[in-house]
Scaffold this active site. Structure first.
Site, mmCIF file in Angstrom:
data_model
loop_
_atom_site.group_PDB
_atom_site.id
_atom_site.type_symbol
_atom_site.label_atom_id
_atom_site.label_comp_id
_atom_site.label_asym_id
_atom_site.label_seq_id
_atom_site.Cartn_x
_atom_site.Cartn_y
_atom_site.Cartn_z
ATOM 1 N N GLU A 145 43.428 -5.855 -32.633
ATOM 2 C CA GLU A 145 43.290 -6.448 -33.971
ATOM 3 C C GLU A 145 44.199 -7.663 -34.066
ATOM 4 O O GLU A 145 45.244 -7.720 -33.424
ATOM 5 C CB GLU A 145 43.752 -5.454 -35.062
ATOM 6 C CG GLU A 145 42.737 -4.419 -35.444
ATOM 7 C CD GLU A 145 43.288 -3.412 -36.458
ATOM 8 O OE1 GLU A 145 44.397 -3.617 -36.992
ATOM 9 O OE2 GLU A 145 42.596 -2.411 -36.696
ATOM 10 N N HIS A 175 56.016 1.371 -38.705
ATOM 11 C CA HIS A 175 54.611 1.673 -39.014
ATOM 12 C C HIS A 175 54.410 3.062 -39.630
ATOM 13 O O HIS A 175 53.294 3.556 -39.677
ATOM 14 C CB HIS A 175 53.708 1.542 -37.774
ATOM 15 C CG HIS A 175 53.868 0.245 -37.055
ATOM 16 N ND1 HIS A 175 53.793 -0.972 -37.675
ATOM 17 C CD2 HIS A 175 54.094 -0.031 -35.759
ATOM 18 C CE1 HIS A 175 53.981 -1.928 -36.793
ATOM 19 N NE2 HIS A 175 54.174 -1.391 -35.619
ATOM 20 N N ARG A 232 41.251 13.502 -44.915
ATOM 21 C CA ARG A 232 42.010 14.704 -45.310
ATOM 22 C C ARG A 232 42.866 14.375 -46.526
ATOM 23 O O ARG A 232 42.889 13.244 -46.980
ATOM 24 C CB ARG A 232 42.944 15.091 -44.161
ATOM 25 C CG ARG A 232 43.831 13.903 -43.781
ATOM 26 C CD ARG A 232 44.983 14.277 -42.920
ATOM 27 N NE ARG A 232 45.579 13.151 -42.239
ATOM 28 C CZ ARG A 232 46.486 12.336 -42.741
ATOM 29 N NH1 ARG A 232 46.881 12.484 -43.983
ATOM 30 N NH2 ARG A 232 46.990 11.347 -42.050
ATOM 31 N N LYS A 283 38.808 5.473 -35.365
ATOM 32 C CA LYS A 283 39.140 4.131 -35.862
ATOM 33 C C LYS A 283 38.039 3.128 -35.541
ATOM 34 O O LYS A 283 37.652 2.327 -36.396
ATOM 35 C CB LYS A 283 40.449 3.658 -35.251
ATOM 36 C CG LYS A 283 41.636 4.428 -35.756
ATOM 37 C CD LYS A 283 42.919 3.741 -35.336
ATOM 38 C CE LYS A 283 44.095 4.484 -35.895
ATOM 39 N NZ LYS A 283 45.219 3.652 -36.246
#
Ligand code: ADP
Length: 514
Positions: free
Chosen positions: A200, A235, A292, A116
């Protein structure tokens, strides 16, 4: 073209890959753990090899067993599916040494874009907007407080190695920072063996919209439109659509170009997905890249009339992309529901067990990608997804109508499923209008809790005031046990999918999610 492909996965995605192989005239080789001896993917494959005990750490996650089975059976390629070892360079790397083609990106591209924080850095370098926050792991609580203040609350703490929403905490005020950091970091350490965190800005009501990219090994790369994945529970995606109800041609082109730019910067090949959060003003921010095949690839396949899995195999075999960007057109609308063996009345707890009767929908515009059959016992060792129900229509309204009809035809007896949850969502005004955001379903379920109180203590007049959707919710709850679905912010009460956790335990430095 390959002669034999080993499918290093199980369940619906293994079945999906086996079908693609058969259509291409390739022999498919399944692997299975002890509890999967009679699984559908084993029945459908041309050959099958046992790889050990039920826990995935003893079978589907053991690189040596996968490579060993591929060598023994004379396979010239391995398709990893999603989850398990799909985003793990520890499988992709030894494949090359064993002269077996890994159907996916190179291990180097996986490392560059699958982490990430590494991907956020690349995005910044090439001018693709990321969600504001840190680009590297945070080193100290002092640094944490400083960047949180600078970013402005609410913020979200995320695990560098994160996936499946684990190690993620939303923090609304500074006094909660330290304890949230400790909790999230130890959760990430336990789940992924990596407690590093970054931060974030927490966007209040974004939509999750992602772009499918596909690149060959000769420098050609295209984007295949978007998928709207804003209907999520804690999420995690629950319903996906193509196209997004809020998409415009300009936004699609801008997001597509950004996704391709990022993938090219990471020298990416094969199928991948670039995820974005989109705000109410249609600004889009890079979130992460999944290196993927995605669970939700069928909605793109249906709307683009392309077979992504077959294209993955052909690309890995060295073929050139058989079309260019201008040939990619979207036709109609597709919606996918992820059908799980889980109990919506008991905090969505997994509900494995024997499927005593199984009736599946068919008819116009319906596709079911599943990995189960009547009489099969859904094991409790893995992700309890039974399959994906996909509806296509010439427009969104027709797709929704077909999905509602198909959900009524779907029956899996002997276990609990989340099918009725989808019926409620598809009856909801906000969903019908397309006005959803990533926490919308959590809010919807909280509202459903209120509806339960109405049916137990309220009057007929209370109910009559509400719309048909709320009545459907109330009926659903009156049939359910006294226990309400919990939508508490305490994410640690979430039953942890062993499949998801185990697929991460084995992974290196934050690469991969299921
Ligand atoms: P994971 O890899 O654990 O699935 P992601 O980074 O892909 O985590 O995020 C999963 C979901 O969490 C997103 O689709 C979105 O709903 C929510 N989310 C993540 N980051 C943010 C953010 N900065 N602001 C608001 N929601 C977020």
């Amino acid at each position: 073209m390959f002669a034999r492909v080993l499918v290093a996965n199980r369940g619906e995605i293994a079945v999906r890959i086996i079908r693609a192989c058969r259509e291409l005239g390739i022999r498919s080789v399944a692997v299975y753990s002890d509890v999967d001896r009679a699984a559908l993917h084993v029945r459908l494959a041309d050959e099958a090899y046992p790889i050990g005990e039920a826990p995935s750490r003893a079978s589907y996650l053991v690189v040596e067993k996968i490579i060993g089975a591929a060598r023994y059976s004379g396979c010239d390629a391995i398709h990893p599916g999603y989850g398990f070892l799909a985003e793990n360079p520890a499988l992709a790397r030894p494949c090359a040494k064993a002269n077996i083609k890994f159907i996916g990106p190179s291990p180097e591209a996986m490392e560059r874009l699958g982490s990430k924080t590494a991907a956020r850095l690349i995005a910044k370098e090439i001018g693709v907007l990321t969600v504001p926050g840190t680009l590297a792991p945070i080193e100290s609580t002092q640094e944490l407080a400083e960047v949180a203040r600078k970013t402005g609350f609410p913020i979200v703490l995320k695990a560098v190695a994160g996936g499946g929403g684990k190690g993620m905490r939303v923090v609304t005020k500074e006094s909660d920072l330290d304890s949230a950091w400790r909790d999230a970091s130890s959760e990430a350490q336990n789940a992924f063996g990596d407690g590093r965190m970054y931060l974030e800005k927490y966007l209040e009501k974004p939509r999750h919209i992602e772009i499918q990219v596909l690149g060959d090994e000769h420098g050609n790369m295209v984007y295949l439109g978007e998928r709207e994945c804003s209907v999520q529970r804690r999420h995690q995606k629950v319903i996906e659509e193509c196209p997004s109800p809020v998409m415009t041609a300009e936004l699609r082109a801008a997001m597509g170009v950004a996704a391709v730019k990022l993938a090219r910067a990471g020298k990416y090949t094969n199928a991948g997905t670039v995820e974005f959060l989109v705000d109410a003003d249609r600004n889009f921010y890079f979130l992460e890249m999944n290196t993927r095949l995605q669970v939700e690839h069928p909605v793109t396949e249906i709307v683009t009339s392309l077979d992504i899995v077959k294209l993955q195999i052909r690309i890995a075999a060295g073929e050139t992309l058989p079309f260019t960007q201008k040939d990619v057109t979207l036709r109609g609308h597709a919606i996918e529901c992820r059908i799980y063996a889980e109990d919506p009345d008991n905090n969505f707890f997994p509900s494995p067990g024997k499927i005593t009767n199984y009736a599946t929908p068919s008819g116009p515009g319906i596709r079911l990608d599943d990995g189960v059959y009547e009489g099969w016992t859904v094991p409790n060792e893995y992700d309890p997804m039974l399959g994906k129900l996909i509806a296509w229509g010439s427009d969104r309204a027709e797709a929704m109508g077909r999905m509602r009809r198909a959900l009524r035809e779907y029956q899996a007896g002997g276990i609990k499923t989340n099918v009725r949850l989808f019926e409620r969502i598809l009856a909801n005004r906000d969903f019908i209008n397309g006005s959803v955001y990533t926490r919308w379903l959590d809010d919807f379920l909280a509202h459903a809790g209120t509806a339960l109180q109405l049916t137990t203590v309220g009057t007929a007049a209370d109910l009559a005031r509400d719309n048909a959707a709320a009545i459907a919710i109330a009926m659903w709850h009156s049939r359910s046990s006294a226990r309400q679905p919990s939508v508490a912010s305490d994410e640690t009460t979430q039953p942890v999918s062993r499949w998801k956790l185990e697929s991460r335990l084995d992974q290196l430095g934050g690469i991969g999610r299921g």
